[in-house]
Design an enzyme around this catalytic site. Structure first.
Site, PDB file in Angstrom:
ATOM      1  N   ARG A  82      -6.430  -0.312  -7.585  1.00  0.00           N
ATOM      2  CA  ARG A  82      -6.997   0.659  -6.379  1.00  0.00           C
ATOM      3  C   ARG A  82      -7.249   2.135  -7.389  1.00  0.00           C
ATOM      4  O   ARG A  82      -6.249   2.359  -7.934  1.00  0.00           O
ATOM      5  CB  ARG A  82      -5.997   1.037  -5.265  1.00  0.00           C
ATOM      6  CG  ARG A  82      -5.922  -0.350  -4.480  1.00  0.00           C
ATOM      7  CD  ARG A  82      -5.145  -0.021  -3.042  1.00  0.00           C
ATOM      8  NE  ARG A  82      -6.032   0.869  -2.245  1.00  0.00           N
ATOM      9  CZ  ARG A  82      -5.501   1.415  -1.042  1.00  0.00           C
ATOM     10  NH1 ARG A  82      -4.291   1.186  -0.831  1.00  0.00           N
ATOM     11  NH2 ARG A  82      -6.319   2.100  -0.261  1.00  0.00           N
ATOM     12  N   ASN A  84      -5.567  12.390  -0.001  1.00  0.00           N
ATOM     13  CA  ASN A  84      -4.734  11.582   0.840  1.00  0.00           C
ATOM     14  C   ASN A  84      -5.683  10.644   1.850  1.00  0.00           C
ATOM     15  O   ASN A  84      -7.017  11.087   1.600  1.00  0.00           O
ATOM     16  CB  ASN A  84      -3.850  12.490   1.555  1.00  0.00           C
ATOM     17  CG  ASN A  84      -2.921  11.644   2.466  1.00  0.00           C
ATOM     18  OD1 ASN A  84      -2.028  10.568   1.885  1.00  0.00           O
ATOM     19  ND2 ASN A  84      -2.621  11.839   3.738  1.00  0.00           N
ATOM     20  N   LYS A  85      -5.323   9.977   2.527  1.00  0.00           N
ATOM     21  CA  LYS A  85      -5.878   9.196   3.465  1.00  0.00           C
ATOM     22  C   LYS A  85      -7.229   9.821   4.261  1.00  0.00           C
ATOM     23  O   LYS A  85      -6.996  11.083   4.490  1.00  0.00           O
ATOM     24  CB  LYS A  85      -5.050   8.227   4.445  1.00  0.00           C
ATOM     25  CG  LYS A  85      -5.879   7.470   5.483  1.00  0.00           C
ATOM     26  CD  LYS A  85      -6.524   6.652   4.833  1.00  0.00           C
ATOM     27  CE  LYS A  85      -6.027   5.585   3.870  1.00  0.00           C
ATOM     28  NZ  LYS A  85      -6.682   4.665   3.187  1.00  0.00           N
ATOM     29  N   ARG A  87       0.728  -1.033  -0.009  1.00  0.00           N
ATOM     30  CA  ARG A  87      -0.098  -0.140   0.000  1.00  0.00           C
ATOM     31  C   ARG A  87       0.931   1.179  -0.079  1.00  0.00           C
ATOM     32  O   ARG A  87       2.049   0.981   0.265  1.00  0.00           O
ATOM     33  CB  ARG A  87      -0.981   0.277   1.345  1.00  0.00           C
ATOM     34  CG  ARG A  87      -0.077  -0.389   2.496  1.00  0.00           C
ATOM     35  CD  ARG A  87      -0.500   0.252   3.565  1.00  0.00           C
ATOM     36  NE  ARG A  87      -0.397   1.593   3.546  1.00  0.00           N
ATOM     37  CZ  ARG A  87       0.446   2.436   3.742  1.00  0.00           C
ATOM     38  NH1 ARG A  87       1.892   1.872   3.940  1.00  0.00           N
ATOM     39  NH2 ARG A  87       0.586   3.763   3.639  1.00  0.00           N
ATOM     40  N   GLY A  88       0.240   2.337  -0.027  1.00  0.00           N
ATOM     41  CA  GLY A  88       0.995   3.855  -0.300  1.00  0.00           C
ATOM     42  C   GLY A  88       1.102   4.127  -1.684  1.00  0.00           C
ATOM     43  O   GLY A  88       1.539   2.968  -2.624  1.00  0.00           O
ATOM     44  N   ASP A 118      -2.152  10.700  -2.457  1.00  0.00           N
ATOM     45  CA  ASP A 118      -2.264   9.502  -3.573  1.00  0.00           C
ATOM     46  C   ASP A 118      -2.503  10.219  -4.822  1.00  0.00           C
ATOM     47  O   ASP A 118      -2.120   9.543  -5.819  1.00  0.00           O
ATOM     48  CB  ASP A 118      -3.311   8.842  -2.970  1.00  0.00           C
ATOM     49  CG  ASP A 118      -2.982   7.980  -1.962  1.00  0.00           C
ATOM     50  OD1 ASP A 118      -2.980   8.563  -0.739  1.00  0.00           O
ATOM     51  OD2 ASP A 118      -2.602   6.789  -1.978  1.00  0.00           O
ATOM     52  N   GLN A 139      -2.894   2.574   9.754  1.00  0.00           N
ATOM     53  CA  GLN A 139      -1.885   2.968   9.100  1.00  0.00           C
ATOM     54  C   GLN A 139      -0.819   3.469   9.972  1.00  0.00           C
ATOM     55  O   GLN A 139       0.392   3.309  10.052  1.00  0.00           O
ATOM     56  CB  GLN A 139      -1.987   3.126   7.928  1.00  0.00           C
ATOM     57  CG  GLN A 139      -2.525   2.213   6.677  1.00  0.00           C
ATOM     58  CD  GLN A 139      -3.890   2.480   6.476  1.00  0.00           C
ATOM     59  OE1 GLN A 139      -4.652   2.871   7.278  1.00  0.00           O
ATOM     60  NE2 GLN A 139      -4.483   2.264   5.242  1.00  0.00           N
TER      61      GLN A 139
END
Ligand code: MRU
Length: 375
Positions: A94, A258-259, A53-54, A248, A207
């Protein structure tokens, strides 16, 4: 980066032996387990389940996934079709991180020059290797360009620890080495500056708690884990000097996805006059978009990730439900922070304001929404 840290680099590919392995991030910080990926389908599964991930790391993994696809595909037109299908499948694993699609398409383009299988495999490996090296170098440069921000705050505080808040994991686990948001932190720590990091837990998959805390502990950087909703309170009381997050996908006008929860941190930072920076490599810009709210696809994940929490009960992994059995949940994985709430971008080419003109100053070749080949 110490030998110990490099040993847990989150991806390892050895084209000569035909092996691709990724650190299974679902099992951190409790267990260090590598997962071997043998087929494009296994790459897709690893990306979708967040074993890898990331944004930069899923780009690199997708690129190596294309190398696996080239090994599977025959010579000639049928092999070419197989590669195109693999690129579509891996690229869609994703939706939010632009790095994945860009990296996969880049390897596809590189292989299409050849007709024979062996040549395609060689070209795919060379391109994937180039993407991986570029991401590592980009993160190293982000660290160099972000360091002066921390140096200035450290001087203003007379050498007292600079308190930096970060969200999710935009560290080396998300990027191969150094990380994006963490690169200036590693650089500051190496330069001997006193820093302390507030680590948001980052529900639902934690995370921050699982990965950023693990990384910082390994690096010997002082940090404190906080509940996701604590940041505003800390900022109101002057206990956060700087926020640095990853992204992202960032538009050509500086809106940054982003998250989930990043936007709320930016609102709190703006209300309290705390500088809010987004750190990113060139590969996380989407030059085709200006309006992030309208244009960036936001991944919605399985609601079960919200209803259940995973952890370690002292004997092994444990999973508990945290809501009534009949309660439904929704799981939005990312949000968009509008450019107006962002103080600046820390890129691999230097710092800029989150506006189209200043971003173009650093990346002039991206003008007009052209695909951006490398950093
Ligand atoms: O869902 P994840 O764990 O892939 O989300 C990752 C993030 O939101 C990171 O902050 C982002 O990818 C930046 S990468 C350095």
């Amino acid at each position: 980066m110490s030998a110990e840290l490099s040993r847990t680099r989150p991806i390892r590919c050895e084209p000569a032996s035909g092996r691709l392995a990724v650190l299974d991030q679902r099992r951190l910080p409790h267990e260090t387990v590598f997962l071997e990926l043998r087929t494009p389908a296994e790459v897709i599964a690893a990306v979708q389940t967040l074993a890898v991930r990331g944004a930069p790391l899923i780009g690199v993994t997708g690129a190596w996934g294309m190398w696996l696809a080239a090994r599977e595909a025959a010579s000639g037109p049928s092999g070419r079709r197989a590669l195109e299908e693999a690129a579509a499948g891996i690229g869609a694993a994703r939706p939010t991180a632009v790095n994945l699609r860009t990296a996969v398409e880049r390897v596809l383009r590189a292989t299409l020059a050849a007709e024979r299988r062996e040549e395609r495999v060689r070209l795919a490996a060379a391109e994937a290797e180039a993407i991986e090296s570029e991401e590592i170098e980009a993160c190293r440069r982000i660290g160099r360009h972000g360091l002066p921000l921390i140096e200035r705050l450290s001087a203003a505080r007379g050498g007292a620890p600079v308190n930096v808040l970060t969200h999710c994991n935009a560290g080396r686990l998300a990027c191969v080495e150094y990380g994006t948001a963490t690169a200036p932190l590693y650089a500051a720590h190496e330069a001997g500056l006193a820093i302390h990091v507030w680590v948001d837990e980052t529900r639902p998959l934690n995370q921050g708690a699982r990965l950023t805390a693990w990384e910082l502990a390994q690096a010997g950087i002082a940090h404190t884990l906080i509940a996701d909703n604590a940041a505003g309170h800390l900022m109101q009381h002057g206990r956060v000097d700087l926020v640095i997050v990853g992204t992202d996908r960032t538009t050509a006008a500086g809106d940054a996805a982003n998250k989930i929860g990043t936007y709320l941190k930016a609102l709190a930072a703006a209300d309290n006059g705390v500088p809010f920076y987004v750190a990113l490599p060139a590969s996380s810009f989407d030059w085709s978009l200006a309006d992030g709210l309208a244009g960036i696809p936001i991944e919605e994940r399985d609601p079960e990730e919200v209803r259940w929490v995973e952890g370690w009960d002292g004997r092994g992994p444990a999973r508990v439900r945290i809501c009534p059995a009949e309660t439904r949940a929704a799981n939005f994985a990312f949000d968009v922070t509008p450019a107006r709430l962002i103080t600046g971008l820390i890129t691999d080419r230097g710092l800029c304001r989150p506006d189209p003109a200043d971003i173009r100053r650093l990346f002039p070749e991206a003008a007009g929404g052209a695909a951006f080949p490398s950093c």
